[in-house]
Design a protein around this motif. Structure first.
Motif, mmCIF file in Angstrom:
data_model
loop_
_atom_site.group_PDB
_atom_site.id
_atom_site.type_symbol
_atom_site.label_atom_id
_atom_site.label_comp_id
_atom_site.label_asym_id
_atom_site.label_seq_id
_atom_site.Cartn_x
_atom_site.Cartn_y
_atom_site.Cartn_z
ATOM 1 N N THR A 28 1.027 -0.983 -0.051
ATOM 2 C CA THR A 28 -0.200 0.217 0.105
ATOM 3 C C THR A 28 1.008 1.173 -0.221
ATOM 4 N N ASN A 29 0.426 2.470 0.103
ATOM 5 C CA ASN A 29 1.003 3.540 0.164
ATOM 6 C C ASN A 29 2.429 3.590 1.283
ATOM 7 N N HIS A 32 5.080 2.209 0.452
ATOM 8 C CA HIS A 32 5.873 2.800 -1.035
ATOM 9 C C HIS A 32 6.475 3.817 0.516
ATOM 10 N N GLU A 33 6.382 4.323 1.106
ATOM 11 C CA GLU A 33 6.000 5.800 1.604
ATOM 12 C C GLU A 33 7.551 5.388 2.502
#
Length: 400
Positions: A28-29, A32-33
């Protein structure tokens, strides 16, 4: 002895659903973060990719999650298992008992570390290692029982711990119980404990297809043995200044996304379990198919959704079902797993004379059609319809 069995259909060029998902734990984001933060923090030449802090945080989180005393990261589950077996310093004739239905990796690790691999039959319901047959093949030379939580169906460790205590090695004492949890991360055993808290040591894999992944590779060992934990730290980092070792470290960016994946593991597993239960419900009533057991006394995380065709279909009927699913409906499936000695020449040579007829019979009936939590409801319905239709068609040729 049978020849090497095919594990996937011959027709794969037109599959709409692959023989198995290429990724198990999805990102999910948040992942990625975390990856971007690791990249940014490593840009400074004074900092670089040194991973001590991030890796330690991942290990601490894993101990808290599993309830084990220690957790140690590795660059893969395979290398982690190699190091566990190396710690035992297996001598010529030392035996390690493991289930014949298995992934080849654990069995190759035993052979590579100098142990004699002893094969035992699977339980006919879960296809996990059968404790009764394990006791049959144990001897005074048994150093370890290597137990796999096969395809997410968590095994009960208590019978194996009891076996170890009843059959001590004359020099080393009770055989250790090593657990391969590559396909069961986040499950619970009948003891009510999270997978990773029981046994001498538990190995996890974060390879791409697994229930959580650290950029496609990675592993972890949990243990309550402080001496083992200390030695594993040396082994993965060139042995400090006194001992043998090599470089098997997990990278900073892998640990960073691993922390996020671990935080989402229960959510991802719940989605997988829900999807598997949906499929079981839809396929209930197809008398020719034996569906995976629910295992209400533990958590089955359904790394695969296993189907068994009737005994009369074993081999040819099962293969026809897989081919028809692929060629006519675009549905991939895999035999996960046949007995390792049937598909790998080195294991076959090493275990000559150790045929496991129950394992062969069960594997000849086994197929695992593609399942993933992110498959849409429409996709899932289409796959189930295909399984129903092809089973009916095969039934007209192979009578149960």
């Amino acid at each position: 002895m049978p020849t090497n069995p095919a594990t996937v259909p011959h027709t794969t060029h037109s599959l709409r659903w692959p023989v198995e998902p290429a990724q198990g734990g999805w990102y999910t984001n948040a992942e990625h973060e975390a990856a971007q933060k690791a990249l940014t923090s490593s840009d400074d030449w004074r900092t670089g990719w040194k991973n001590t802090t991030t890796t330690a945080a991942f290990e601490d989180a894993f101990t808290s999650y599993t309830g084990a005393a220690f957790a140690l990261t590795f660059n893969s589950g395979g290398t982690a298992l190699e190091m566990l077996l190396r710690y035992l310093r297996l001598e010529r004739g030392d035996e390690v008992v493991s289930c014949a239905i298995n992934f080849v990796g654990p069995h190759l690790a035993v052979i590579n570390q100098g142990g004699r691999l002893i094969l035992a039959e699977p339980d006919p319901v879960t296809l996990n290692l059968d404790p009764v047959d394990t006791e049959r093949v144990m001897s005074p030379r048994t150093r370890a029982i290597l137990l796999t939580h096969w395809n997410g169906a968590t095994a009960d460790l208590r019978p194996f711990l009891d076996l170890a205590n009843r059959h001590p090695h004359p020099v080393h004492g009770p055989p250790v119980v090593i657990v391969d949890a590559a396909r069961a991360c986040g499950g619970r055993t009948p003891s009510g404990m999270v997978v990773g808290a029981e046994g001498w040591a538990t190995v996890f894999s974060f390879e791409s297809k697994k229930l959580m992944t650290t950029f496609g590779q990675g592993g972890m060992v949990t243990t309550n043995d402080p001496a083992l934990a200390e030695r594993l730290r040396w082994m993965r980092t060139y042995g400090g200044r006194e001992h043998w070792g090599t470089n098997q470290m997990l990278s900073k960016i892998q640990a960073a996304v691993g922390l996020v994946q671990l935080g989402r593991l229960d959510e991802m597993n719940a989605a997988r379990i829900h999807r598997a239960h949906q499929r079981t419900k839809v396929l209930t009533g197809i008398t020719e198919l034996a569906l995976p057991p629910a295992l209400d006394d533990r958590t089955h995380v359904y790394y695969r959704h296993n189907l068994l065709v009737p005994t009369a279909w074993a081999g040819a009927g099962r293969d026809a079902l897989m081919e028809m699913l692929a060629a006519r409906h675009g549905v991939g499936s895999i035999v996960s797993d046949p007995p390792t000695y049937l598909g790998h020449q080195l294991i076959r040579a090493h275990t000559a004379g150790q045929d496991c007829p129950r394992a062969e019979r069960l594997a000849a009936r086994l197929l695992c059609p593609c399942l993933h939590p992110l498959m849409s409801e429409t996709d899932e319905a289409t796959v189930c319809d295909a399984i129903r239709a092809t089973t009916a068609q095969v039934a007209r040729t192979f009578h149960a």
